[in-house]
Design a protein around this motif. Structure first.
Motif, PDB file in Angstrom:
ATOM      1  N   UNK A 125      -6.673 -22.277  -1.281  1.00 51.37           N
ATOM      2  CA  UNK A 125      -7.269 -21.637  -2.460  1.00 51.37           C
ATOM      3  C   UNK A 125      -6.598 -20.304  -2.757  1.00 51.37           C
ATOM      4  N   UNK A 126      -6.352 -19.514  -1.723  1.00 49.15           N
ATOM      5  CA  UNK A 126      -5.707 -18.216  -1.913  1.00 49.15           C
ATOM      6  C   UNK A 126      -4.276 -18.349  -2.406  1.00 49.15           C
ATOM      7  N   UNK A 127      -3.532 -19.288  -1.824  1.00 46.92           N
ATOM      8  CA  UNK A 127      -2.143 -19.490  -2.247  1.00 46.92           C
ATOM      9  C   UNK A 127      -2.051 -20.019  -3.676  1.00 46.92           C
ATOM     10  N   UNK A 160      -1.010 -16.740 -10.546  1.00 44.35           N
ATOM     11  CA  UNK A 160      -1.336 -15.413 -11.059  1.00 44.35           C
ATOM     12  C   UNK A 160      -0.445 -15.016 -12.241  1.00 44.35           C
ATOM     13  N   UNK A 161       0.858 -15.071 -12.070  1.00 43.99           N
ATOM     14  CA  UNK A 161       1.769 -14.642 -13.124  1.00 43.99           C
ATOM     15  C   UNK A 161       1.798 -15.621 -14.300  1.00 43.99           C
ATOM     16  N   UNK A 162       1.949 -16.950 -14.060  1.00 47.37           N
ATOM     17  CA  UNK A 162       1.967 -17.852 -15.217  1.00 47.37           C
ATOM     18  C   UNK A 162       0.685 -17.805 -16.054  1.00 47.37           C
ATOM     19  N   UNK A 163      -0.442 -17.734 -15.395  1.00 45.11           N
ATOM     20  CA  UNK A 163      -1.709 -17.681 -16.132  1.00 45.11           C
ATOM     21  C   UNK A 163      -1.843 -16.343 -16.844  1.00 45.11           C
ATOM     22  N   UNK A 164      -1.391 -15.272 -16.216  1.00 40.51           N
ATOM     23  CA  UNK A 164      -1.415 -13.966 -16.878  1.00 40.51           C
ATOM     24  C   UNK A 164      -0.555 -13.948 -18.126  1.00 40.51           C
ATOM     25  N   UNK A 165       0.621 -14.572 -18.041  1.00 44.27           N
ATOM     26  CA  UNK A 165       1.486 -14.658 -19.225  1.00 44.27           C
ATOM     27  C   UNK A 165       0.839 -15.504 -20.310  1.00 44.27           C
ATOM     28  N   UNK A 166       0.170 -16.584 -19.895  1.00 38.79           N
ATOM     29  CA  UNK A 166      -0.490 -17.452 -20.862  1.00 38.79           C
ATOM     30  C   UNK A 166      -1.617 -16.716 -21.579  1.00 38.79           C
ATOM     31  N   UNK A 167      -2.377 -15.919 -20.844  1.00 42.17           N
ATOM     32  CA  UNK A 167      -3.480 -15.193 -21.478  1.00 42.17           C
ATOM     33  C   UNK A 167      -2.979 -14.122 -22.428  1.00 42.17           C
ATOM     34  N   UNK A 168      -1.786 -13.589 -22.167  1.00 43.91           N
ATOM     35  CA  UNK A 168      -1.221 -12.594 -23.080  1.00 43.91           C
ATOM     36  C   UNK A 168      -0.717 -13.222 -24.373  1.00 43.91           C
ATOM     37  N   UNK A 169      -0.283 -14.471 -24.302  1.00 43.86           N
ATOM     38  CA  UNK A 169       0.348 -15.111 -25.458  1.00 43.86           C
ATOM     39  C   UNK A 169      -0.585 -16.000 -26.266  1.00 43.86           C
ATOM     40  N   UNK A 170      -1.668 -16.437 -25.689  1.00 45.26           N
ATOM     41  CA  UNK A 170      -2.562 -17.392 -26.367  1.00 45.26           C
ATOM     42  C   UNK A 170      -3.742 -16.676 -27.004  1.00 45.26           C
ATOM     43  N   UNK A 171      -4.342 -17.355 -27.952  1.00 45.89           N
ATOM     44  CA  UNK A 171      -5.569 -16.875 -28.573  1.00 45.89           C
ATOM     45  C   UNK A 171      -6.682 -16.893 -27.534  1.00 45.89           C
ATOM     46  N   UNK A 172      -7.323 -15.751 -27.345  1.00 42.35           N
ATOM     47  CA  UNK A 172      -8.334 -15.614 -26.285  1.00 42.35           C
ATOM     48  C   UNK A 172      -9.502 -16.590 -26.479  1.00 42.35           C
ATOM     49  N   UNK A 173      -9.921 -16.776 -27.702  1.00 43.79           N
ATOM     50  CA  UNK A 173     -11.049 -17.684 -27.975  1.00 43.79           C
ATOM     51  C   UNK A 173     -10.694 -19.113 -27.586  1.00 43.79           C
TER      52      UNK A 173
END
Length: 124
Positions: A58-60, A66-79
């Motif tokens: 789970x931790x790994x 962490x980074x791919x999802x962070x990039x996705x949240x920056x680029x996608x519509x939050x809603x």
């Protein structure tokens, strides 16, 4: 000043969506409670090594995404992202419920991994 019927329907729909998400989050919190989950995994497997492997996985997974999802949240519509993540959480929640009721380790492990990924996306 009257309120349009469409506004009332939209408000009612949004209220149900919020209730649904809150329900899923409460189930998720109950299933993923650290002490409860670790004790339960030890009870069904009888091995601290197994509990360590599950928690390490789970931790790994969280670290890996962490980074791919962070990039996705920056680029996608939050809603839209929250809608997709909420739907994505249904699969691990159902797997967790089935895995816990049947004491099935093969169902719990992927469910907890998927849950870690969806938690990563919702916590960004």
């Amino acid at each position: 000043a009257t309120i349009d019927a469409g506004v009332i329907r939209c408000y009612a729909r949004n209220s149900w969506i919020c209730l649904y998400i809150t329900f899923l989050r409460s189930i998720q919190a109950a299933l993923a409670a650290k002490d409860f989950l670790d004790i339960y995994l030890y009870e069904i497997s009888g091995s601290n090594t197994f509990v360590g492997k599950v928690e390490s996985t789970r931790g790994l997974v969280r670290l890996l995404f962490l980074v791919p999802v962070g990039m996705m949240t920056d680029r996608c519509d939050r809603r839209r992202l929250l809608q997709v993540v909420s739907l994505f959480k249904v699969v691990p929640m159902v797997l967790c419920i089935i895995g816990i009721t049947t004491d099935s380790v093969p169902l719990l492990w992927p469910a907890l991994v998927l849950l870690a990924v969806s938690n990563q996306a919702s916590s960004q």
